[in-house]
Design an enzyme around this catalytic site. Structure first.
Site, PDB file in Angstrom:
ATOM      1  N   GLN A 145       0.839  -1.194   0.000  1.00  0.00           N
ATOM      2  CA  GLN A 145       0.000   0.000   0.000  1.00  0.00           C
ATOM      3  C   GLN A 145       0.881   1.254   0.000  1.00  0.00           C
ATOM      4  O   GLN A 145       2.079   1.169   0.186  1.00  0.00           O
ATOM      5  CB  GLN A 145      -0.890   0.007   1.251  1.00  0.00           C
ATOM      6  CG  GLN A 145      -0.107  -0.110   2.558  1.00  0.00           C
ATOM      7  CD  GLN A 145      -0.889  -0.790   3.670  1.00  0.00           C
ATOM      8  OE1 GLN A 145      -2.111  -0.851   3.627  1.00  0.00           O
ATOM      9  NE2 GLN A 145      -0.191  -1.314   4.659  1.00  0.00           N
TER      10      GLN A 145
ATOM     11  N   ASP B 293       1.859 -13.421   6.612  1.00  0.00           N
ATOM     12  CA  ASP B 293       0.446 -13.362   6.250  1.00  0.00           C
ATOM     13  C   ASP B 293      -0.321 -14.115   7.346  1.00  0.00           C
ATOM     14  O   ASP B 293       0.022 -15.244   7.677  1.00  0.00           O
ATOM     15  CB  ASP B 293       0.283 -14.051   4.893  1.00  0.00           C
ATOM     16  CG  ASP B 293      -1.154 -14.036   4.401  1.00  0.00           C
ATOM     17  OD1 ASP B 293      -2.063 -13.733   5.203  1.00  0.00           O
ATOM     18  OD2 ASP B 293      -1.367 -14.343   3.218  1.00  0.00           O
TER      19      ASP B 293
ATOM     20  N   ASP C 146      -7.176  -6.358  13.732  1.00  0.00           N
ATOM     21  CA  ASP C 146      -6.955  -4.943  13.397  1.00  0.00           C
ATOM     22  C   ASP C 146      -6.459  -4.844  11.954  1.00  0.00           C
ATOM     23  O   ASP C 146      -5.643  -3.985  11.611  1.00  0.00           O
ATOM     24  CB  ASP C 146      -5.934  -4.354  14.378  1.00  0.00           C
ATOM     25  CG  ASP C 146      -5.841  -2.834  14.275  1.00  0.00           C
ATOM     26  OD1 ASP C 146      -6.864  -2.204  13.976  1.00  0.00           O
ATOM     27  OD2 ASP C 146      -4.741  -2.294  14.480  1.00  0.00           O
TER      28      ASP C 146
ATOM     29  N   GLU D 141     -15.401  11.247  12.535  1.00  0.00           N
ATOM     30  CA  GLU D 141     -16.698  10.582  12.417  1.00  0.00           C
ATOM     31  C   GLU D 141     -16.772   9.555  13.539  1.00  0.00           C
ATOM     32  O   GLU D 141     -15.744   9.126  14.052  1.00  0.00           O
ATOM     33  CB  GLU D 141     -16.862   9.911  11.048  1.00  0.00           C
ATOM     34  CG  GLU D 141     -15.770   8.935  10.687  1.00  0.00           C
ATOM     35  CD  GLU D 141     -15.814   8.536   9.195  1.00  0.00           C
ATOM     36  OE1 GLU D 141     -16.675   9.029   8.463  1.00  0.00           O
ATOM     37  OE2 GLU D 141     -14.971   7.737   8.795  1.00  0.00           O
TER      38      GLU D 141
END
Lengths: 335, 335
Positions: free
Chosen positions: B121, B234, B255, B332
């Site tokens: 990412q 993983d 998480d 939020e």
């Protein structure tokens, strides 16, 4: 050409040293600006009147095409692409209520519940999907039904024992503090709030408790209860009267106004007001009494420092501590 | 004329049924759009390249003049005037990180601390004045140093006793959960996080603990401690191995990722991944064990309901409860 394929008419302005501005106008009243800066920044703005979902999908498709075409043209050599959510202006519902430090934030407002001018301020109650009803006073987010954290913090974060105590609340019109303290069996709570209208409060008061039920429960349905009273008065003469009478409190909670944003404490009348309230409050506070109040957005460091300086200039020496909390509807940390 | 007084050149487009668009172009590269809709909505946009304070003051003065002039023209008969803070685009610092439900929010970012692509990412660490360092993964705000509330909530909001317990953390790369649980004297915590690079973690790992010190303390400075170990793997094969070996935990804390926003659980691979993790986790959980995970923005009701439906489709029956918290940097509410 992507814009022209949409039936948009192009007008190009070419600055000698500052790049280009192309404006694309569509027959339905929409238009787009494509601003190209010489160092490689490209800004695309699309403006259209309708904002139904179909409109949004069309806009996304158009922007996808622009993005693809640009990636082709620059062989993928583009540093960053960012697409911001559409800004909705001119509708019945205004979703933008900037933070105290001036940041643009969009709320999930879906209903205007109440919007009227009182003799003191504009009062809005807007409904947020996640925060419940939000009280907005003259454009500033004041409190939402989600904001028990604010009320708990200004009451001393659960560390105080209010049982059998005498408490004075200055302001506090939303009723949150009164509601929470009354649960804790105090001897007597006096709340002094000018913003209510005596004639109207029971039936159609300026801030009807029905709008903030989660915050105030039923405590504002009457101006008097077993262990509380609400005075609809300016708190300054009340404080002066109490000081003269020698009436003393265990707690004074000032929920009147945030620390002024202005950093000219010698000139600003809000600062003067704040000092006056502080001095008068100290006069009605028992020797071991406590005074609680709110600060302002944690980023307004100059204003908060100035406030602390005021505390050393009171007629009597005081000790103080501060705590920062996250109030859900504020979207900023709040000391 | 106000724009022309500023040395701006006017171009007007007149739609037959949709009002006017006037574009004002200044020699320095700035420009303004004045869009007048037939039913009385007027939108003014100013765009300029430099955003030093002088520029802002000039803009405010110009807008003040426009506002005054319009009030004169309409004899004060204007329903609403709203001025939004400037949107800053194209700078080194990007302050806009929309919420999970797509609202535009501006953060008080003042520094880009880290910005790199990992094999998994894009990882950004941006510094916020009030929230401290914020970890942003592929454009989504993941956790800030201010967000202990998130970590506490996913650990069971202080209601669990971790002393002497076996705990498995799936993901948790910021180290927050590991750091907080280790303080509570567990028997053993195993954290399985794929996003670290084995070779690099100590010296230049993808998410160096120095960026989130307030969150993770020193717990990620080593991959092993007295009562914890970090596996750079993983988690799926690890869970399968543990299930086969019959290794059991008192707590599994997932998480890894928020509840998928997509509401096609039959097609979306994130949902499939989520169900697989859930099933495998139940297999390594003791009879009275607990599984904790995060939801997503409270407004994504469809996605959250779908998640709950998945829980009834696990191979073994489970009971669940949920709690909503206010995570400071999320802007939020988050179940």
């Amino acid at each position: 050409p992507i814009f022209q394929e949409q039936g948009m008419t192009e007008t190009v302005h070419n600055w000698e040293d500052h790049g280009y501005l192309a404006t694309y106008i569509k027959k339905n009243g929409s238009f787009a600006n494509l601003r190209i800066h010489p160092h490689g920044l490209v800004l695309v703005d699309l403006q259209s009147y309708n904002d139904h979902m179909k409109g949004r999908e069309e806009v996304d498709q158009l922007l996808n095409k622009v993005e693809e075409r640009m990636k082709e043209l620059f062989h993928g050599n583009i540093k960053r692409v960012k697409r911001l959510p559409a800004i909705l202006r001119g509708g019945v519902i205004d979703r933008y209520w900037p933070t105290a430090d001036g940041r643009l934030v969009e709320y999930d407002i879906d209903e205007v519940v109440y919007d009227e001018d009182s003799p003191f301020q504009n009062i809005k109650i807007l409904h947020s999907k996640q925060f419940g009803n939000i009280l907005i006073l003259s454009g500033d987010v004041n409190l939402a039904e989600s904001d028990l954290a604010y009320t708990q913090a200004i009451m001393g974060s659960g560390k105080e024992d209010y049982t059998g105590k005498e408490v004075l609340i200055l302001g506090g019109g939303d009723g949150g503090i009164l509601y929470e303290i009354v649960k804790l069996k105090p001897k007597m709570v006096t709340m002094v709030e000018i913003s209510f209208d005596k004639q109207l409060i029971i039936h159609f008061n300026f801030l009807h408790p029905k709008y903030m039920r989660k915050t105030c429960g039923d405590v504002l349905d009457n101006l008097k209860g077993e262990c509380y009273q609400v005075l609809i008065e300016d708190c300054i003469p009340v404080l002066k009267r109490y000081a003269k009478e020698g009436r003393m409190f265990d707690y004074v909670i000032n929920d009147l106004t945030a620390v002024p944003i202005s950093t000219s404490p010698e000139e600003d009348s809000t600062w003067e007001f704040l000092r006056l309230i502080l001095d008068l409050s100290m006069k009605v506070l028992k020797q071991d009494g406590k005074y609680f109040t709110q600060g302002n957005c944690i980023n307004l460091t100059d204003a908060l420092t100035l406030y602390e300086e005021q505390l050393s200039r009171l007629y009597c020496p005081v000790e103080f501590s501060k705590e920062t909390v996250c109030v859900p509807s504020y979207m900023e940390l709040y000391p």
